[in-house]
Design a protein around this motif. Sequence first.
Motif, PDB file in Angstrom:
ATOM      1  N   ARG A   1      56.568  48.779  46.272  1.00 59.79           N
ATOM      2  CA  ARG A   1      57.230  48.557  45.300  1.00 59.79           C
ATOM      3  C   ARG A   1      56.333  48.317  44.100  1.00 59.79           C
ATOM      4  O   ARG A   1      56.522  48.686  43.132  1.00 59.79           O
ATOM      5  N   GLU A   2      54.875  48.077  44.573  1.00 55.17           N
ATOM      6  CA  GLU A   2      53.902  47.962  43.348  1.00 55.17           C
ATOM      7  C   GLU A   2      53.652  49.060  42.618  1.00 55.17           C
ATOM      8  O   GLU A   2      52.669  49.397  41.694  1.00 55.17           O
ATOM      9  N   THR A   3      53.911  50.566  43.457  1.00 62.10           N
ATOM     10  CA  THR A   3      53.774  51.653  42.755  1.00 62.10           C
ATOM     11  C   THR A   3      54.801  52.443  41.790  1.00 62.10           C
ATOM     12  O   THR A   3      54.797  53.535  41.569  1.00 62.10           O
ATOM     13  N   PHE A   4      56.250  51.690  42.335  1.00 63.34           N
ATOM     14  CA  PHE A   4      57.379  52.254  41.781  1.00 63.34           C
ATOM     15  C   PHE A   4      57.424  52.429  40.257  1.00 63.34           C
ATOM     16  O   PHE A   4      56.868  51.529  39.120  1.00 63.34           O
ATOM     17  N   LYS A   5      57.789  53.438  39.670  1.00 62.76           N
ATOM     18  CA  LYS A   5      58.131  53.902  38.170  1.00 62.76           C
ATOM     19  C   LYS A   5      59.699  54.030  38.001  1.00 62.76           C
ATOM     20  O   LYS A   5      60.460  54.634  38.758  1.00 62.76           O
ATOM     21  N   ILE A   6      59.987  53.533  36.764  1.00 67.65           N
ATOM     22  CA  ILE A   6      61.514  53.666  36.744  1.00 67.65           C
ATOM     23  C   ILE A   6      61.447  54.323  35.086  1.00 67.65           C
ATOM     24  O   ILE A   6      60.824  53.650  34.262  1.00 67.65           O
ATOM     25  N   ALA A   7      62.584  55.224  34.959  1.00 63.91           N
ATOM     26  CA  ALA A   7      62.897  55.763  33.634  1.00 63.91           C
ATOM     27  C   ALA A   7      64.401  55.621  33.376  1.00 63.91           C
ATOM     28  O   ALA A   7      65.260  55.775  34.431  1.00 63.91           O
ATOM     29  N   TYR A   8      65.010  55.239  32.185  1.00 63.25           N
ATOM     30  CA  TYR A   8      66.264  55.557  31.976  1.00 63.25           C
ATOM     31  C   TYR A   8      66.494  55.919  30.816  1.00 63.25           C
ATOM     32  O   TYR A   8      65.908  55.890  29.916  1.00 63.25           O
ATOM     33  N   ILE A   9      67.898  56.666  30.579  1.00 70.59           N
ATOM     34  CA  ILE A   9      68.357  56.900  29.272  1.00 70.59           C
ATOM     35  C   ILE A   9      69.917  56.429  29.173  1.00 70.59           C
ATOM     36  O   ILE A   9      70.521  56.133  29.904  1.00 70.59           O
ATOM     37  N   SER A  10      69.960  55.560  27.929  1.00 71.49           N
ATOM     38  CA  SER A  10      71.234  54.688  27.775  1.00 71.49           C
ATOM     39  C   SER A  10      71.579  54.325  26.444  1.00 71.49           C
ATOM     40  O   SER A  10      70.669  54.769  25.499  1.00 71.49           O
ATOM     41  N   ASN A  11      72.674  53.887  25.966  1.00 77.65           N
ATOM     42  CA  ASN A  11      72.805  53.539  24.798  1.00 77.65           C
ATOM     43  C   ASN A  11      72.906  52.079  24.500  1.00 77.65           C
ATOM     44  O   ASN A  11      73.288  51.540  23.447  1.00 77.65           O
ATOM     45  N   LEU A  12      72.335  51.218  25.453  1.00 78.16           N
ATOM     46  CA  LEU A  12      72.199  49.845  25.649  1.00 78.16           C
ATOM     47  C   LEU A  12      71.372  49.443  24.185  1.00 78.16           C
ATOM     48  O   LEU A  12      70.245  49.969  24.172  1.00 78.16           O
ATOM     49  N   GLU A  13      71.659  48.186  23.630  1.00 79.36           N
ATOM     50  CA  GLU A  13      70.947  47.806  22.576  1.00 79.36           C
ATOM     51  C   GLU A  13      69.950  46.909  23.251  1.00 79.36           C
ATOM     52  O   GLU A  13      68.564  46.637  22.750  1.00 79.36           O
ATOM     53  N   ASP A  14      70.204  45.725  24.143  1.00 78.61           N
ATOM     54  CA  ASP A  14      69.213  44.883  24.810  1.00 78.61           C
ATOM     55  C   ASP A  14      68.245  45.673  25.810  1.00 78.61           C
ATOM     56  O   ASP A  14      68.290  45.345  26.888  1.00 78.61           O
ATOM     57  N   LYS A  15      67.500  46.407  25.087  1.00 77.71           N
ATOM     58  CA  LYS A  15      66.149  46.910  25.963  1.00 77.71           C
ATOM     59  C   LYS A  15      65.580  45.988  26.756  1.00 77.71           C
ATOM     60  O   LYS A  15      65.317  46.167  27.901  1.00 77.71           O
ATOM     61  N   ALA A  16      65.017  44.915  26.081  1.00 75.89           N
ATOM     62  CA  ALA A  16      64.165  43.852  26.862  1.00 75.89           C
ATOM     63  C   ALA A  16      64.994  43.110  28.017  1.00 75.89           C
ATOM     64  O   ALA A  16      64.429  42.982  29.118  1.00 75.89           O
ATOM     65  N   GLY A  17      66.391  42.916  27.879  1.00 79.71           N
ATOM     66  CA  GLY A  17      67.095  42.186  28.775  1.00 79.71           C
ATOM     67  C   GLY A  17      67.337  43.099  30.092  1.00 79.71           C
ATOM     68  O   GLY A  17      67.309  42.784  31.088  1.00 79.71           O
ATOM     69  N   ILE A  18      67.687  44.339  29.869  1.00 84.01           N
ATOM     70  CA  ILE A  18      67.836  45.416  30.735  1.00 84.01           C
ATOM     71  C   ILE A  18      66.661  45.682  31.455  1.00 84.01           C
ATOM     72  O   ILE A  18      66.611  45.821  32.937  1.00 84.01           O
ATOM     73  N   GLU A  19      65.575  46.194  30.752  1.00 83.98           N
ATOM     74  CA  GLU A  19      64.399  46.155  31.657  1.00 83.98           C
ATOM     75  C   GLU A  19      63.879  44.942  32.547  1.00 83.98           C
ATOM     76  O   GLU A  19      63.229  45.192  33.596  1.00 83.98           O
ATOM     77  N   GLU A  20      64.139  43.904  31.888  1.00 85.47           N
ATOM     78  CA  GLU A  20      63.572  42.465  32.944  1.00 85.47           C
ATOM     79  C   GLU A  20      64.696  42.353  34.101  1.00 85.47           C
ATOM     80  O   GLU A  20      64.130  42.279  35.107  1.00 85.47           O
ATOM     81  N   HIS A  21      65.813  42.974  33.927  1.00 85.83           N
ATOM     82  CA  HIS A  21      66.617  43.112  35.207  1.00 85.83           C
ATOM     83  C   HIS A  21      66.204  43.954  36.212  1.00 85.83           C
ATOM     84  O   HIS A  21      66.348  43.594  37.456  1.00 85.83           O
ATOM     85  N   ILE A  22      66.023  45.052  35.775  1.00 87.84           N
ATOM     86  CA  ILE A  22      65.525  46.248  36.660  1.00 87.84           C
ATOM     87  C   ILE A  22      64.231  45.667  37.253  1.00 87.84           C
ATOM     88  O   ILE A  22      64.128  46.046  38.314  1.00 87.84           O
ATOM     89  N   LYS A  23      63.462  45.181  36.397  1.00 85.67           N
ATOM     90  CA  LYS A  23      62.065  44.758  37.043  1.00 85.67           C
ATOM     91  C   LYS A  23      62.263  43.697  38.269  1.00 85.67           C
ATOM     92  O   LYS A  23      61.671  44.056  39.464  1.00 85.67           O
ATOM     93  N   ASN A  24      63.241  42.864  37.901  1.00 87.67           N
ATOM     94  CA  ASN A  24      63.504  41.943  38.983  1.00 87.67           C
ATOM     95  C   ASN A  24      63.810  42.229  40.257  1.00 87.67           C
ATOM     96  O   ASN A  24      63.495  42.029  41.517  1.00 87.67           O
ATOM     97  N   LYS A  25      64.830  43.541  40.054  1.00 90.04           N
ATOM     98  CA  LYS A  25      65.704  43.920  41.367  1.00 90.04           C
ATOM     99  C   LYS A  25      64.720  44.801  42.010  1.00 90.04           C
ATOM    100  O   LYS A  25      64.511  45.013  43.279  1.00 90.04           O
ATOM    101  N   ILE A  26      64.010  45.853  41.266  1.00 90.55           N
ATOM    102  CA  ILE A  26      63.486  46.985  41.836  1.00 90.55           C
ATOM    103  C   ILE A  26      61.911  46.931  42.132  1.00 90.55           C
ATOM    104  O   ILE A  26      61.126  47.124  43.089  1.00 90.55           O
TER     105      ILE A  26
END
Length: 427
Positions: free
Chosen positions: A398-423
Amino acid sequence: MYFIKELDNGINVVIEKLDNINSISLGIIVENGSINENDNNNGISHFIEHMLFRGTDNKTAKEISQIIDKIGGNLNAFTSKENTCFYAQVLREHLDIVIELFSDMFLNSLFNEEDIEKEKMIIEEEINMYLDDPEDLVHELLNEMIYFNTSLSLSILGNIDSIKRFNKKDLNNYFNKYYNPKKIIISIAGNLNINETYKKLNQYFGKFNIQNKSEDIKFDTDDIIHGNKIKGIKKDIEQFNLCIGLLGISSSSDDLYSYLILNNILANNESSRLYQSIREAGLAYSLYSSITTYKDIGDMSIYIGLNNNKIENTLSLIDKELNILKNNYIKHEELETCKEQLKINYILENESSLSKMFENAKSISLFKKIETEDQVLKKIDKINKKDMISIINKVFKRETFKIAYISNLEDKAGIEEHIKNKIFRGE
């Protein structure tokens, strides 16, 4: 029957005689792609691929197309990170026509300034089309993060600014440097006379670019930044496009077939774990894992396209399945099923002259010899649970994982924190 020999100038030739078919596939694989580029000339390998169809001293672009159309053949080309390939499929009696045509394209292409300007406009449209597709774009974004600060991070198409700078001198200099005999493989598969074909190839290609040399570019995992990274682009689209990147292996790795099995287990078919867990729960329609292997390095990715309101549940299921795979590994029955899947896929994919032509070229490029179908199937059969545990532990860090996303969401910080916690953290 296989025939492997160099032409007079060092071009590698591999020929497989297939008696039970009437077609022939010929490919010229140049070991050159965007891996040899930099920020200033990014896209030039792909641009040259296009320009070789733009006309020669002897033929116009229209005549090049008409020659193949008149004999009912198929002529095409593609550029990848490491290779540029020109290939044709024709009836056996038309092989000489293809050899002469490719020879003319390689030896006598004009790189006419007017055609260069036209091609710039065409490739700019190709780039724009690519950028409009969020699935393509999110994979490109992930690739930039995994291979950051190396030439593997560069787009095969290049970018509009770099494309606009190209001129005839740039193209000629690059072509003369990287289209050299030691970096070219001519692979042919079909019903043919091997000795006559080799003589014909030597006649048309034996004096091509005989003096120029270029050096290999090599990478290893030390060239890759290993820490977690996440990056997103806001775009006016309906779905959330997510790509998770994992470290992989090279094309010549001894772990290649266990790696392919792992890909099948993860999300490469309808019985795979993530497919069953996420698709069958109604959380996503488009879901798959894929692997990319280069000569020295590689990566695995998981792609999911889903609605914004299903992100949380989907991330939880991904986290759950990754934990199960990492902690409990796989059962014997699952391994045996995946081995059978891999074998039948390999056999079916290599039944045509075209696929055999590509497979033989790949073997010569990686191993300097042909890996037969029996040898590959035996390698697959030998894979055991210990091999799978080894590749799982290599890939799922997990310490090497990279994540990319494309979306129309405004809350960038919130969604990225959620992704970090899970993945990233598995919380």
